[in-house]
Design an enzyme around this catalytic site. Structure first.
Site, PDB file in Angstrom:
ATOM      1  N   ASP A 137      22.145  47.804  -5.604  1.00  0.00           N
ATOM      2  CA  ASP A 137      21.800  46.962  -5.740  1.00  0.00           C
ATOM      3  C   ASP A 137      20.286  47.533  -7.231  1.00  0.00           C
ATOM      4  O   ASP A 137      20.118  48.192  -7.016  1.00  0.00           O
ATOM      5  CB  ASP A 137      20.231  46.630  -3.733  1.00  0.00           C
ATOM      6  CG  ASP A 137      19.137  45.733  -4.598  1.00  0.00           C
ATOM      7  OD1 ASP A 137      19.717  44.401  -5.409  1.00  0.00           O
ATOM      8  OD2 ASP A 137      18.282  46.076  -4.120  1.00  0.00           O
ATOM      9  N   SER A 138      19.046  46.288  -7.687  1.00  0.00           N
ATOM     10  CA  SER A 138      19.444  46.798  -8.600  1.00  0.00           C
ATOM     11  C   SER A 138      17.140  48.052  -7.732  1.00  0.00           C
ATOM     12  O   SER A 138      16.861  48.824  -8.535  1.00  0.00           O
ATOM     13  CB  SER A 138      17.747  45.942  -8.694  1.00  0.00           C
ATOM     14  OG  SER A 138      17.438  45.538  -7.622  1.00  0.00           O
ATOM     15  N   GLY A 196      15.830  40.159 -11.682  1.00  0.00           N
ATOM     16  CA  GLY A 196      15.620  38.839 -12.098  1.00  0.00           C
ATOM     17  C   GLY A 196      14.974  37.859 -12.969  1.00  0.00           C
ATOM     18  O   GLY A 196      14.991  37.923 -13.734  1.00  0.00           O
ATOM     19  N   CYS A 253      22.546  42.053  -4.135  1.00  0.00           N
ATOM     20  CA  CYS A 253      21.985  41.726  -4.517  1.00  0.00           C
ATOM     21  C   CYS A 253      22.645  39.746  -5.119  1.00  0.00           C
ATOM     22  O   CYS A 253      23.231  40.341  -5.949  1.00  0.00           O
ATOM     23  CB  CYS A 253      21.522  42.832  -5.768  1.00  0.00           C
ATOM     24  SG  CYS A 253      20.564  42.527  -7.271  1.00  0.00           S
ATOM     25  N   ASN A 254      21.037  39.425  -4.944  1.00  0.00           N
ATOM     26  CA  ASN A 254      21.706  37.994  -5.004  1.00  0.00           C
ATOM     27  C   ASN A 254      21.743  37.758  -6.233  1.00  0.00           C
ATOM     28  O   ASN A 254      22.757  36.571  -6.934  1.00  0.00           O
ATOM     29  CB  ASN A 254      20.577  37.395  -4.251  1.00  0.00           C
ATOM     30  CG  ASN A 254      20.646  36.618  -2.918  1.00  0.00           C
ATOM     31  OD1 ASN A 254      21.296  35.823  -1.996  1.00  0.00           O
ATOM     32  ND2 ASN A 254      20.026  37.717  -2.083  1.00  0.00           N
ATOM     33  N   THR A 255      20.739  37.949  -7.013  1.00  0.00           N
ATOM     34  CA  THR A 255      20.949  38.612  -8.761  1.00  0.00           C
ATOM     35  C   THR A 255      21.780  38.656  -8.946  1.00  0.00           C
ATOM     36  O   THR A 255      23.029  37.509 -10.037  1.00  0.00           O
ATOM     37  CB  THR A 255      19.345  38.840  -9.019  1.00  0.00           C
ATOM     38  OG1 THR A 255      18.348  38.424  -8.885  1.00  0.00           O
ATOM     39  CG2 THR A 255      19.952  39.042 -10.608  1.00  0.00           C
ATOM     40  N   CYS A 259      16.678  37.410  -1.682  1.00  0.00           N
ATOM     41  CA  CYS A 259      16.755  37.933  -2.692  1.00  0.00           C
ATOM     42  C   CYS A 259      16.545  38.906  -1.098  1.00  0.00           C
ATOM     43  O   CYS A 259      16.149  39.134  -0.817  1.00  0.00           O
ATOM     44  CB  CYS A 259      15.140  37.984  -3.296  1.00  0.00           C
ATOM     45  SG  CYS A 259      15.335  40.042  -4.369  1.00  0.00           S
ATOM     46  N   THR A 260      17.824  40.141  -1.761  1.00  0.00           N
ATOM     47  CA  THR A 260      17.309  41.074  -0.902  1.00  0.00           C
ATOM     48  C   THR A 260      15.743  42.013  -0.641  1.00  0.00           C
ATOM     49  O   THR A 260      16.145  42.577   0.966  1.00  0.00           O
ATOM     50  CB  THR A 260      18.808  42.208  -0.945  1.00  0.00           C
ATOM     51  OG1 THR A 260      18.948  42.717  -2.265  1.00  0.00           O
ATOM     52  CG2 THR A 260      20.295  41.742  -0.733  1.00  0.00           C
ATOM     53  N   HIS A 261      15.176  41.385  -1.410  1.00  0.00           N
ATOM     54  CA  HIS A 261      14.253  42.340  -1.123  1.00  0.00           C
ATOM     55  C   HIS A 261      13.130  41.854  -0.185  1.00  0.00           C
ATOM     56  O   HIS A 261      12.826  42.678   0.179  1.00  0.00           O
ATOM     57  CB  HIS A 261      13.029  42.948  -2.720  1.00  0.00           C
ATOM     58  CG  HIS A 261      14.213  43.232  -3.584  1.00  0.00           C
ATOM     59  ND1 HIS A 261      15.273  43.754  -4.351  1.00  0.00           N
ATOM     60  CD2 HIS A 261      12.669  44.970  -3.411  1.00  0.00           C
ATOM     61  CE1 HIS A 261      14.932  44.626  -4.706  1.00  0.00           C
ATOM     62  NE2 HIS A 261      13.991  45.348  -4.146  1.00  0.00           N
TER      63      HIS A 261
END
Ligand code: DGL
Length: 265
Positions: free
Chosen positions: A12-13, A45, A76-78, A190-192
């Site tokens: 992920d970011s 994003g 990460c969706n983005t 968004c995974t966050h």
């Protein structure tokens, strides 16, 4: 057959992919995992499609060479909605992506209205248009970008105060759209964002069901590695791009999750 110590690489970011890691540990606690956070590239994003695609494909190529994973999860969706196809073309290991949970949300909504919050880059992707067309054509999907929530989740895991005004604003912006008052189902794209479940529920109200893909993704990973030998290490690895100082404050969150001290990539 994978080597027993070959890791599942979760990417992920930032710390958002820990929501997938947590769900995976619940069902596959013995799996060796290397978690990689591109803190030097956070937030994705706010980047262009070309930047995200080049960065994610390049990093995952180098990480796969270094860590020899049995499977890569882009948590990460983005990154997934932009670069999943490209990464699958270049890497030889199985790749599991993370895409907005529109399908289960469409099955759940009682009013026909579905809210979706994600990063600015995610909500404009054709991938999301296609999910809406395929699974929610007879529903009303209301999307907004809530980029400040990424920073809120990063702060929360570092034990810092959260700017709840940003969460209240996201709720107000979504409610202000036509049909916004009918939202009873909210996709956390968004995974966050599942890291902020308590704060989101207090702003949106207890009647709004929060939907995210982490458990489904964990089940998909478990299915793909089913039957493979696995030796759990004493501690999983947490690897960040850029200076290690960017991971300062995460110590408690990492120890609780069975990670060793952060390393740099
Ligand atoms: N966790 C990422 C996602 O699921 C986004 C955070 C970022 O903007 O980098 O979309």
């Amino acid at each position: 057959m994978a080597d027993a110590s070959s890791p599942i690489l979760i990417f992920d970011s930032g710390v958002g992919g820990l929501t997938v890691y947590d769900a995976l540990r619940d069902i596959l606690p013995q799996a060796p995992v290397i978690y990689t956070a591109d803190l030097a590239g956070l937030p994705y994003g706010e980047k262009s499609e070309a930047e995200v695609a080049a960065r994610v494909a390049g990093l995952l190529g180098r990480m796969s060479e270094r860590f020899a994973p049995r499977l890569v999860c882009i948590a990460c969706n983005t990154a997934s909605t932009i670069a999943l196809g490209m990464v699958r073309d270049v890497l030889e290991v199985p790749i599991v992506g993370t895409v907005p949970a529109i399908k289960p949300a469409a099955a759940m909504t009682r009013t026909g209205a579905i809210g979706l919050i994600g990063t600015a880059a995610t909500i404009r992707q054709r991938y999301v248009d296609a999910l809406e067309r395929d699974f929610a054509a007879d529903k009303r999907l209301l999307r907004i970008a809530a980029p400040d929530l990424v920073a809120c989740a990063e702060a929360k895991l570092r034990g810092q105060a959260i700017d709840t005004k940003a969460i209240a604003q996201a709720a107000a912006d979504l409610r202000a759209q036509a049909d916004g008052a009918a939202i009873v189902t909210l996709v956390l794209a968004c995974t966050h964002f599942p890291l902020l479940a308590a704060e989101l529920t207090s702003e949106f109200g207890p009647d709004v069901a929060l939907v995210d893909g982490s458990q489904g993704i964990a089940r998909r990973i478990a299915h793909l590695v089913d039957g493979q030998p696995m030796t759990a290490p004493d501690a999983n690895r947490f690897v960040v791009t850029g200076p290690l100082e960017a991971a300062a404050g995460l110590e408690d969150a990492l120890v609780q999750r069975g990670f060793a001290a952060p390393e740099s990539f």
